[in-house]
Design a protein around this motif. Structure first.
Motif, PDB file in Angstrom:
ATOM      1  N   UNK A 112       1.987  55.402   0.532  1.00 31.32           N
ATOM      2  CA  UNK A 112       3.169  54.815   1.155  1.00 31.32           C
ATOM      3  C   UNK A 112       4.439  55.520   0.693  1.00 31.32           C
ATOM      4  N   UNK A 113       4.515  55.792  -0.617  1.00 27.18           N
ATOM      5  CA  UNK A 113       5.730  56.399  -1.159  1.00 27.18           C
ATOM      6  C   UNK A 113       5.935  57.816  -0.633  1.00 27.18           C
ATOM      7  N   UNK A 114       4.879  58.646  -0.681  1.00 23.34           N
ATOM      8  CA  UNK A 114       5.069  60.042  -0.251  1.00 23.34           C
ATOM      9  C   UNK A 114       5.286  60.136   1.256  1.00 23.34           C
ATOM     10  N   UNK A 115       4.794  59.151   2.000  1.00 22.25           N
ATOM     11  CA  UNK A 115       5.053  59.116   3.446  1.00 22.25           C
ATOM     12  C   UNK A 115       6.502  58.732   3.718  1.00 22.25           C
ATOM     13  N   UNK A 158      12.646  47.592 -16.073  1.00 21.22           N
ATOM     14  CA  UNK A 158      12.827  46.779 -14.860  1.00 21.22           C
ATOM     15  C   UNK A 158      11.441  46.324 -14.388  1.00 21.22           C
ATOM     16  N   UNK A 159      11.128  45.046 -14.535  1.00 18.91           N
ATOM     17  CA  UNK A 159       9.788  44.560 -14.192  1.00 18.91           C
ATOM     18  C   UNK A 159       9.405  44.843 -12.740  1.00 18.91           C
ATOM     19  N   UNK A 160       8.152  45.241 -12.561  1.00 23.32           N
ATOM     20  CA  UNK A 160       7.575  45.470 -11.236  1.00 23.32           C
ATOM     21  C   UNK A 160       6.727  44.280 -10.801  1.00 23.32           C
ATOM     22  N   UNK A 280      18.502  60.605 -11.909  1.00 21.11           N
ATOM     23  CA  UNK A 280      17.639  60.454 -10.736  1.00 21.11           C
ATOM     24  C   UNK A 280      17.353  58.984 -10.422  1.00 21.11           C
ATOM     25  N   UNK A 281      18.352  58.146 -10.633  1.00 19.79           N
ATOM     26  CA  UNK A 281      18.162  56.709 -10.475  1.00 19.79           C
ATOM     27  C   UNK A 281      17.823  56.334  -9.033  1.00 19.79           C
ATOM     28  N   UNK A 282      18.269  57.137  -8.061  1.00 19.64           N
ATOM     29  CA  UNK A 282      17.972  56.809  -6.667  1.00 19.64           C
ATOM     30  C   UNK A 282      16.477  56.901  -6.380  1.00 19.64           C
ATOM     31  N   UNK A 283      15.771  57.835  -7.047  1.00 17.21           N
ATOM     32  CA  UNK A 283      14.316  57.944  -6.866  1.00 17.21           C
ATOM     33  C   UNK A 283      13.616  56.821  -7.621  1.00 17.21           C
ATOM     34  N   UNK A 284      14.112  56.503  -8.808  1.00 23.82           N
ATOM     35  CA  UNK A 284      13.556  55.381  -9.575  1.00 23.82           C
ATOM     36  C   UNK A 284      13.649  54.090  -8.772  1.00 23.82           C
ATOM     37  N   UNK A 285      14.789  53.863  -8.148  1.00 31.34           N
ATOM     38  CA  UNK A 285      14.973  52.655  -7.336  1.00 31.34           C
ATOM     39  C   UNK A 285      14.017  52.641  -6.141  1.00 31.34           C
ATOM     40  N   UNK A 286      13.838  53.805  -5.516  1.00 36.46           N
ATOM     41  CA  UNK A 286      12.934  53.893  -4.369  1.00 36.46           C
ATOM     42  C   UNK A 286      11.502  53.586  -4.782  1.00 36.46           C
ATOM     43  N   UNK A 288      10.541  51.747  -7.346  1.00 35.28           N
ATOM     44  CA  UNK A 288      10.445  50.317  -7.669  1.00 35.28           C
ATOM     45  C   UNK A 288      10.346  49.472  -6.406  1.00 35.28           C
ATOM     46  N   UNK A 289      11.144  49.805  -5.402  1.00 28.75           N
ATOM     47  CA  UNK A 289      11.123  49.034  -4.163  1.00 28.75           C
ATOM     48  C   UNK A 289       9.764  49.110  -3.467  1.00 28.75           C
ATOM     49  N   UNK A 290       9.187  50.311  -3.419  1.00 32.53           N
ATOM     50  CA  UNK A 290       7.882  50.485  -2.767  1.00 32.53           C
ATOM     51  C   UNK A 290       6.797  49.726  -3.524  1.00 32.53           C
TER      52      UNK A 290
END
Length: 312
Positions: A112-115, A158-160, A280-286, A288-290
């Motif tokens: 899902x993430x790499x797509x 940040x808990x998942x 690279x917080x924008x990738x970390x956030x992405x 976590x969201x996925x």
């Protein structure tokens, strides 16, 4: 003085060897040595004591290395600022995952993430919690997934998700007839455990809170595999505890041996962790969201009690 020179200094300080530092920096050894020498000449100090094997950092060199880490990290923020301003999510991103999470979680979210984010080059490494912490500090990982809380000053957590423990108990075991387990039922002397170094093992020991003799009387087990623990349990050598997601992968026959705990169910907190400098917080956030969106549907437990992975 250049950022590249400071990066070379950090590499030599880490590997204590110019040849190895050059290999890891993807340059020739003469090039790296020349740039480090130029920096030393400019500053009129010796950063490294080359008379020793392995190479050591001088007293003033230690201060320079510490400041170089700050400068290199801060320089990396410039590209992050631009990427975030453009809304760009891409580039290399190195993610560490502990062994007791990797086999179950990675197949759930990776495709899902790499797509969704095809411009991210995700580099995934399976490492122990101790290695994750060191590599986050040294800048070799951008983020990691581990059992928390870790309570480390330079790491943000940040808990998942919260993953309950379940018992794997075969018909021959004394607890097989119990409908729901309680912590008081557990006796660490007949629980098959992962080898030392696994945070899930420490979590189980913290759950039992009994300094009793560990493991079976006639053998010592050193395994990092839940599958091995299940197979040994099937041979009548004891019960074991599993993370909930691992229990979902069991065959139909083995699933009959799963026992759930009375609520609040003991559970581990699994978090995405990263250095407080937040590169690279924008990738970390992405990420976590996925992950949270996918795992939310897989773990339906509501009332849990978090068991720390830290040894008490």
């Amino acid at each position: 003085m250049t950022i590249t020179q400071l990066q070379y200094v950090l590499a030599v300080a880490e590997y204590q060897n110019f040849t190895l530092a050059a290999e890891k920096s993807f340059v020739t050894q003469p090039t790296l040595s020349m740039q480090v020498q130029k920096l030393e000449d400019e500053l009129d100090v010796l950063i490294f004591d080359r008379s020793k094997k392995p190479i050591s950092v001088t007293d003033v060199g230690k201060k320079i290395v510490a400041q170089a880490k700050v400068i290199v990290n801060e320089a990396g923020r410039i590209k992050d600022i631009v990427d975030q301003d453009k809304g760009f999510i891409g580039g290399d991103f190195t993610l560490g995952i502990i062994p007791t999470v990797m086999p179950t979680l990675l197949p759930m979210f990776l495709k899902t993430f790499i797509t969704k984010y095809p411009k991210v080059n995700l580099i995934i490494k399976e490492q122990s919690t101790e290695s994750l912490i060191k590599n986050l500090q040294d800048g070799h990982l951008d983020a990691a997934i581990a059992a928390t809380p870790l309570e480390i000053e330079f790491i943000k957590e940040r808990p998942l998700y919260y993953e309950p423990f379940v018992g794997y108990i075969t018909p021959e075991h004394r607890l097989h007839s119990v409908k729901q387990l309680s912590v008081e039922d557990l006796d660490v002397s007949d629980i098959l455990l992962l080898q030392d170094g696994h945070c899930f093992r420490d979590g189980v020991l913290n759950l039992c809170k009994t300094p009793k003799k560990l493991g079976a009387e006639h053998f010592k087990l050193q395994s990092g595999s839940f599958e091995t623990l299940v197979n040994l349990s099937n041979e009548g050598l004891g019960m074991t505890l599993l993370p909930y997601l691992n229990s979902m992968e069991l065959g139909t026959e083995n699933k009959r041996n799963i026992k759930y705990f009375k609520e609040p169910s003991p559970a581990r907190e699994v978090s995405i962790i990263y250095h407080k400098n937040e590169l690279k917080i924008q990738i970390t956030n992405a990420l976590r969201d996925v992950i949270t969106s996918i795992v939310k549907g897989a773990i339906a437990f509501q009332d849990v009690k978090i068991i720390s992975p830290l040894s008490k």
